[in-house]
Structures are given as C-alpha cells and as structure tokens.
Enzyme design. Structure first.
Site, mmCIF file in Angstrom:
data_model
loop_
_atom_site.group_PDB
_atom_site.id
_atom_site.type_symbol
_atom_site.label_atom_id
_atom_site.label_comp_id
_atom_site.label_asym_id
_atom_site.label_seq_id
_atom_site.Cartn_x
_atom_site.Cartn_y
_atom_site.Cartn_z
ATOM 1 N N LYS A 144 -2.444 10.512 -7.990
ATOM 2 C CA LYS A 144 -1.920 11.418 -9.066
ATOM 3 C C LYS A 144 -2.906 11.283 -10.384
ATOM 4 C CE LYS A 144 2.612 11.384 -7.313
ATOM 5 N NZ LYS A 144 3.605 10.359 -6.780
ATOM 6 N N ASP A 188 1.259 -0.158 -4.280
ATOM 7 C CA ASP A 188 1.071 1.306 -4.565
ATOM 8 C C ASP A 188 1.360 1.598 -6.068
ATOM 9 O OD1 ASP A 188 1.199 3.920 -4.466
ATOM 10 O OD2 ASP A 188 2.500 4.168 -2.568
ATOM 11 N N PHE A 236 8.890 4.640 -1.538
ATOM 12 C CA PHE A 236 8.221 6.064 -1.267
ATOM 13 C C PHE A 236 6.542 5.883 -1.355
ATOM 14 C CE2 PHE A 236 6.141 10.041 -2.591
ATOM 15 C CZ PHE A 236 6.935 10.888 -1.785
HETATM 16 C C1 LIG Z 1 3.434 10.276 -5.008
HETATM 17 C C2 LIG Z 1 3.524 9.102 -4.479
HETATM 18 C C3 LIG Z 1 2.933 8.926 -3.187
HETATM 19 C C4 LIG Z 1 2.188 10.202 -2.584
HETATM 20 O O1 LIG Z 1 1.304 10.969 -3.204
HETATM 21 P P1 LIG Z 1 0.950 12.370 -2.803
HETATM 22 O O2 LIG Z 1 -0.239 12.876 -3.603
HETATM 23 O O3 LIG Z 1 2.291 12.918 -2.915
HETATM 24 O O4 LIG Z 1 0.467 12.396 -1.099
HETATM 25 C C5 LIG Z 1 2.526 7.753 -2.737
HETATM 26 N N1 LIG Z 1 3.082 6.574 -3.321
HETATM 27 C C6 LIG Z 1 3.803 6.845 -4.565
HETATM 28 C C7 LIG Z 1 4.266 5.643 -5.147
HETATM 29 C C8 LIG Z 1 4.001 8.030 -5.132
HETATM 30 O O5 LIG Z 1 4.586 8.097 -6.357
#
Ligand SMILES: *Cc1c(COP(=O)(O)O)cnc(C)c1O
Length: 405
Positions: free
Chosen positions: A259, A230, A145
């Site tokens: 985040k 990520d 994700f």
């Molecule tokens: C939440 C998330 C994203 C995307 O972040 P947004 O601010 O919702 O675009 C990307 N990578 C990971 C691992 C995430 O948990």
C-alpha cells in the site's frame, strides 16, 4: 451509449458493461487528485477519507514522488532480476535503516508479499526449525484479511471470499483475534509461524487489547515460531507510529509492507525480516518479473523519504487523536462505538441503523468519500497530510450525516 460523454453516468456504464463486477464502488468518477482532495469528471471536489485503503498515506500525487517516478521512468523502468539495477540496493538499505530490519524481499501487491512471507515461514520451518516436510502449520486469526490469492482466501473466515473457489490450501489453523492464550494453546511442534494484523483493517478496525502485541511476541519467542505482522494497511505511519507494532515497542520476525510503500503511485510491496528467515531463499526458489524493478524502487524511496521528512507520522498521531475525540463526542443514536489508532478509525453503527453504506452515500453528497467495511462499520482513513482545518471541514459533514434519521 445514451449518456453524454464525460458524464458520471457515461463512465459508470462503460465500467459496468465491460468490466468484471468484483467491486461495488460509489458512483463517483475521479479524474484528478491532489493531497487530500480529489475532483470528479463533473468538476465536483471531494475530501478523500479512504486513501485507497491506506495506500495514499502521503496524499494524492505527492509532487516529490511524482518527480522521482517521472525521472526514473525516463531512465530505465524494468531490468528484471536477471540483471541488477542502481535503485534496488539503495532501496534495500534505506528501508532497512528506517525500519531496523536486516533484509528485504521486494514484490508488487500486498497479497504477493503475504504469499512470500508464508513461503519463507514454511521453508524456515523445514530447513531451520526442523519440522518434517509437509507438516508445517501456520496460525492465523478469525476476521483476517491478507489478500485474495487462493492460498490466502483458504484461511479467510469471510464466507464470501472462499465460496466457489475451492479446493483450498492446507496448513492453516484459525484462532480468535486478540486472544494470546488461544495462540499459546494452538501451537504444536509443527507450528512455524503466526500471521496477524496488529489492527485488523478489513475485519472492521479491530484493535486488540493492550499488551496483546507484547504477549504474542513472548509466545512466539518461547515456542520458536515466527511472528509475522501484516502491516500492509497499518504500517508506514497510518496509526501514528511507523508500524502499529511500535505502540508496544515490539519487533516482529517478519513484516509485510505494501500500500503506502509507493505512496499510491505504483504497486510496491516487500517482506522485511532477518537474515536467517529470508536467507532460506536460494536462487530460483521464488521471484517476480516486476518485483524490485527500478521504477518501483525509485518511487518507494521517494515515498519513504517524504513520509519522514514531512513529519506525516507525527501528524497522523496528532490529527488522529483530534478526529477520534471529535467523533466520540457525537451523540448519534446510530453510533455503537468509535475505535482505532492514529488515522485508522472505525465507526461501528448499530445493526438497526440500516447499514453503513447509506451513510457513506450521504457523505458522498456532502463532498466526503469513505467506504463501509462489514456492512455496519464506516472506516475513516484520510491521507496523513490532512490538516486540522480539513478535519473540521470533514467533521461538520460527518456529524450532520450521522445525525440523520
Ligand atoms: C490490502 C491488504 C492486503 C492485500 O494487499 P493487495 O495489494 O490488495 O494485494 C494484505 N494485508 C492487509 C492487512 C491489507 O490491508
């Protein structure tokens, strides 16, 4: 509108009537938040065990972040990158000094940070590694994700994220998660990067085998490809270390952050990397109107400061171990596995247990907010400021709900 104004039903109906239905939220209408607690429009208090998918590591409405935000909002909020501002440089410096990376590129949402990392990797592949233009490949994992843009959903393995949104972006190769041999086997001379999560969050709190991060590091180095971690969900203390990569003392070439980078106040994301990677961007190659704005930078600086000053990372490690051990002690016929690191914990239920959502709804009745991921996994991710007493309070309710028929 039939319902009494200010009731839960009133706000639910407004959202349902006027909003796009791209989410299926629990019907709790939150009005206030403070630390680990939120209060709904009817005055009922809940312990937040989701933390906005880890954007609220520092807790709701942290007073020091709020103060920084208000003070900056009264000075200047947006300059655009056409001009410089007095928050951007200090934000870069503090983020680099904290993380040990050399350079920063600020954006807003997590998806934008990932897109930026992918663009950097492609351009690095062409201009530094010498891959022929148009041929760059990026390897990703099943169950990944990384956001919801067209390019990112192009390499999703979740059918619902892709269906109806074609045509897709090319140049991605998908391998199983947690399997370093599969990575080694997938690399070709045109591979420029491997993008992965050190623990898959949305994928169901999937923890790779011990040694995976180190092996990925070695394979990326040996093959001259960029290791892109990520850490948007796992980073900034969530797993009991600054980065989940730190559990194996590994440094990536590129890290995406988002985040909790703003403590939940404001969308702030960033790519951190080395000079030779972020150095591929020339003026005009990439940008964002709001990326790096002074309000975002002031908020992020405060969010990073309180994370460290208030020992939230150490607390995540301690409280995470405490909560995980307690969850593992529950003798419920529904529980298949409890897993995770720090305060990122997944409870996987048996497929015969009727899905995780009914347990989340029962927990809501008990005053605890959490959310299912992937139908039969409950994610527990409270703010990192949680105390042992608060975990005990939560656990009493979690145990009761998991023991229901
Ligand atoms: C939440 C998330 C994203 C995307 O972040 P947004 O601010 O919702 O675009 C990307 N990578 C990971 C691992 C995430 O948990």
């Amino acid at each position: 509108m039939e319902h009494i104004k200010n009731s839960t039903a009133y706000y639910v109906e407004l959202e349902e009537r006027y909003g796009a239905h791209n989410y299926h939220p629990l019907d709790v209408v939150i009005e206030r938040g403070e630390g680990v607690w939120v209060t709904d429009v009817e005055g009922k208090r809940y312990l937040d065990f989701l933390s906005a998918y880890s954007a609220l590591n520092q807790g709701h409405a942290h007073p020091k972040i709020a103060k920084a935000m208000i003070e900056q909002a009264q000075k200047v909020t947006l300059t655009s990158r056409a001009f410089r501002n007095d928050q951007l440089g200090p934000f870069y410096q503090e983020l680099c000094e904290l993380t040990g990376y050399e350079k920063v590129l600020p954006m807003n949402s997590g998806a934008e940070a990932v897109e930026t990392a992918l663009k950097a990797a492609r351009k690095w592949g062409y201009s530094v590694k010498g891959v022929p233009e148009g041929q760059a490949e990026i390897i990703v994992c099943e169950g990944n994700f990384a956001g919801r843009t067209i390019s990112i959903i192009s390499f999703s393995t979740e059918e619902q994220y892709r269906e109806g949104f074609s045509p897709y972006t090319e140049g991605f190769k998908i391998i199983p998660y947690g399997n370093a041999d599969a990575l080694a086997a997938a690399i070709t001379p045109n591979t420029v990067a491997f993008l992965f999560e050190p623990i898959q969050g949305e994928g169901g709190i999937i923890v790779p085998p011990d040694g995976y991060l180190k092996r990925v590091r070695d394979i990326c180095t040996q093959n001259n490809i960029l290791m892109i971690a990520d850490e948007i969900q796992t980073g900034l203390g969530r797993t009991g270390r600054l980065f989940a990569l730190d559990h194996e003392e590994v440094k990536a070439d590129v890290v995406t952050l988002g985040k909790a980078l703003s403590g939940g106040f404001y969308p702030v994301s960033a790519v951190i990397s080395r000079e030779d990677v972020l150095g591929v961007f020339r003026p005009g190659d990439h940008g964002s109107t709001f990326g790096g704005n002074p309000l975002a930078c002031a908020v992020a600086r405060a969010a990073l400061r309180v994370l460290i000053e208030e020992n939230m990372i150490e607390n995540a490690e301690k409280m995470g171990a405490y909560l995980k051990a307690k969850l593992q002690s529950i003798r419920s016929p529904h529980i298949k596995e409890v897993r995770g690191k720090g305060l990122l914990i997944g409870v996987e239920l048996h497929p015969t247990s009727g899905g995780a959502r009914r347990f989340c709804e029962a927990l809501q009745q008990e005053g605890l907010l959490c959310k299912e991921t992937h139908h039969h996994i409950i994610r527990f991710a409270p703010p990192l400021v949680i105390t042992q007493e608060q975990i005990d309070w939560a656990f009493e309710r979690i145990e009761r709900v998991l023991m229901m028929p």
